[in-house]
Design a protein around this motif. Structure first.
Motif, short mmCIF file in Angstrom:
data_model
loop_
_atom_site.label_atom_id
_atom_site.label_comp_id
_atom_site.label_asym_id
_atom_site.label_seq_id
_atom_site.Cartn_x
_atom_site.Cartn_y
_atom_site.Cartn_z
N UNK A 98 0.87 -1.09 0.08
CA UNK A 98 0.00 -0.07 -0.02
C UNK A 98 0.99 1.24 -0.02
N UNK A 99 0.34 1.96 -0.60
CA UNK A 99 1.33 3.54 -0.96
C UNK A 99 0.02 4.74 -0.68
N UNK A 100 0.40 5.49 0.16
CA UNK A 100 -0.45 6.67 0.43
C UNK A 100 0.47 7.95 0.55
N UNK A 101 -0.42 9.09 -0.28
CA UNK A 101 0.26 10.24 -0.34
C UNK A 101 -0.78 11.28 0.61
N UNK A 102 -0.38 11.98 1.35
CA UNK A 102 -1.25 12.80 2.07
C UNK A 102 -0.48 14.27 2.48
N UNK A 103 -1.65 15.07 3.02
CA UNK A 103 -1.20 16.34 3.32
C UNK A 103 -1.66 16.56 4.95
N UNK A 104 -0.80 16.69 5.58
CA UNK A 104 -0.97 17.32 6.86
C UNK A 104 -1.14 18.55 6.99
N UNK A 105 -1.61 19.20 7.96
CA UNK A 105 -1.80 20.86 8.03
C UNK A 105 -1.62 21.11 9.53
N UNK A 106 -0.73 22.15 9.74
CA UNK A 106 -0.61 22.54 11.26
C UNK A 106 -1.73 23.32 11.50
N UNK A 107 -2.42 22.82 12.63
CA UNK A 107 -3.74 23.41 12.91
C UNK A 107 -3.95 24.13 14.54
N UNK A 108 -4.50 25.34 14.58
CA UNK A 108 -4.58 26.03 15.64
C UNK A 108 -6.28 25.80 15.98
N UNK A 109 -6.45 25.07 16.97
CA UNK A 109 -7.66 24.42 17.41
C UNK A 109 -8.56 25.53 18.19
N UNK A 110 -7.87 26.52 18.57
CA UNK A 110 -8.69 27.55 19.25
C UNK A 110 -9.17 28.58 18.20
N UNK A 111 -8.31 28.83 17.18
CA UNK A 111 -8.68 29.72 16.03
C UNK A 111 -9.49 29.06 14.91
N UNK A 112 -9.59 27.61 15.06
CA UNK A 112 -10.35 26.73 13.97
C UNK A 112 -9.77 27.14 12.65
N UNK A 113 -8.44 27.23 12.44
CA UNK A 113 -7.66 27.44 11.41
C UNK A 113 -6.45 26.83 11.01
N UNK A 114 -6.04 26.92 9.89
CA UNK A 114 -4.64 26.51 9.68
C UNK A 114 -3.59 27.50 10.38
N UNK A 115 -2.61 27.12 10.83
CA UNK A 115 -1.52 27.89 11.28
C UNK A 115 -0.23 27.63 10.42
N UNK A 116 0.72 28.83 10.51
CA UNK A 116 2.11 28.50 9.75
C UNK A 116 2.85 27.67 10.50
N UNK A 117 3.68 26.71 9.90
CA UNK A 117 4.66 25.74 10.68
C UNK A 117 5.66 26.95 11.36
N UNK A 118 5.92 26.40 12.45
CA UNK A 118 7.06 27.00 13.44
C UNK A 118 8.39 26.63 13.00
N UNK A 119 9.45 27.39 13.28
CA UNK A 119 10.77 26.78 12.92
C UNK A 119 11.22 25.60 13.45
N UNK A 120 10.54 25.29 14.85
CA UNK A 120 10.79 24.10 15.55
C UNK A 120 9.96 22.88 14.78
N UNK A 121 8.91 22.97 14.17
CA UNK A 121 8.03 22.24 13.57
C UNK A 121 8.88 21.97 12.36
N UNK A 122 9.33 22.90 11.54
CA UNK A 122 10.21 22.57 10.35
C UNK A 122 11.46 21.85 10.71
N UNK A 123 11.98 22.05 11.60
CA UNK A 123 13.10 21.24 11.96
C UNK A 123 12.92 19.87 12.35
N UNK A 124 11.68 19.53 12.97
CA UNK A 124 11.35 18.28 13.34
C UNK A 124 11.04 17.35 11.96
N UNK A 125 10.32 17.98 11.39
CA UNK A 125 9.58 17.27 9.97
C UNK A 125 10.73 17.19 9.02
#
Length: 129
Positions: free
Chosen positions: A96-123
């Motif tokens: 099985x091969x799966x391609x996906x898109x994950x989104x950084x999400x701010x639940x309080x604002x109920x909206x996508x949020x920019x990736x932080x430098x910490x998140x970018x380094x992690x991923x």
């Protein structure tokens, strides 16, 4: 740095049908387990699944105590999104091969949020170059 994240997963007896192969929807839970193993809980931001495209390449069979492997690569880092490819392998072949898109999400604002430098380094640890 470009590396593949490998995560062993195990099927359950109830994942298979009367023919001994695993239901197509059940393997998606295995991919989810492997995705969750990658998430950095210290980053403070949520990650949600926004898109999923799956190619079922061969049957997956239940075998007692057998571990399968999910390999994960990051294919793209956007402003707030992460492109990901996962492959589930059994008997040395990609089933099985799966391609996906994950989104950084701010639940309080109920909206996508920019990736932080910490998140970018992690991923970026698993980013295919």
């Amino acid at each position: 740095m470009s590396a593949v994240h490998e995560h062993p997963v195990q099927l359950r007896w109830g994942d298979s049908d009367a023919y001994g192969h695993v239901n197509h929807a059940r393997v998606l839970g295995l991919l989810e387990d492997a995705r969750l193993a990658l998430v950095d809980p210290s980053s403070g931001a949520g990650i949600i699944l926004a898109r999923l495209e799956v190619d079922y390449l061969r049957q997956v069979h239940y075998r007692v105590s057998e571990h399968l492997m999910v390999s994960t690569r990051i294919t793209r880092l956007g402003r707030s999104s992460i492109g990901m490819r996962q492959e589930l392998t059994q008997d040395g072949e990609v089933a099985l091969r799966a391609d996906m898109v994950l989104v950084s999400f701010d639940y309080a604002a109920d909206a996508a949020s920019p990736l932080t430098e910490q998140q970018r380094a992690h991923w970026s640890q698993w980013l295919v170059e």
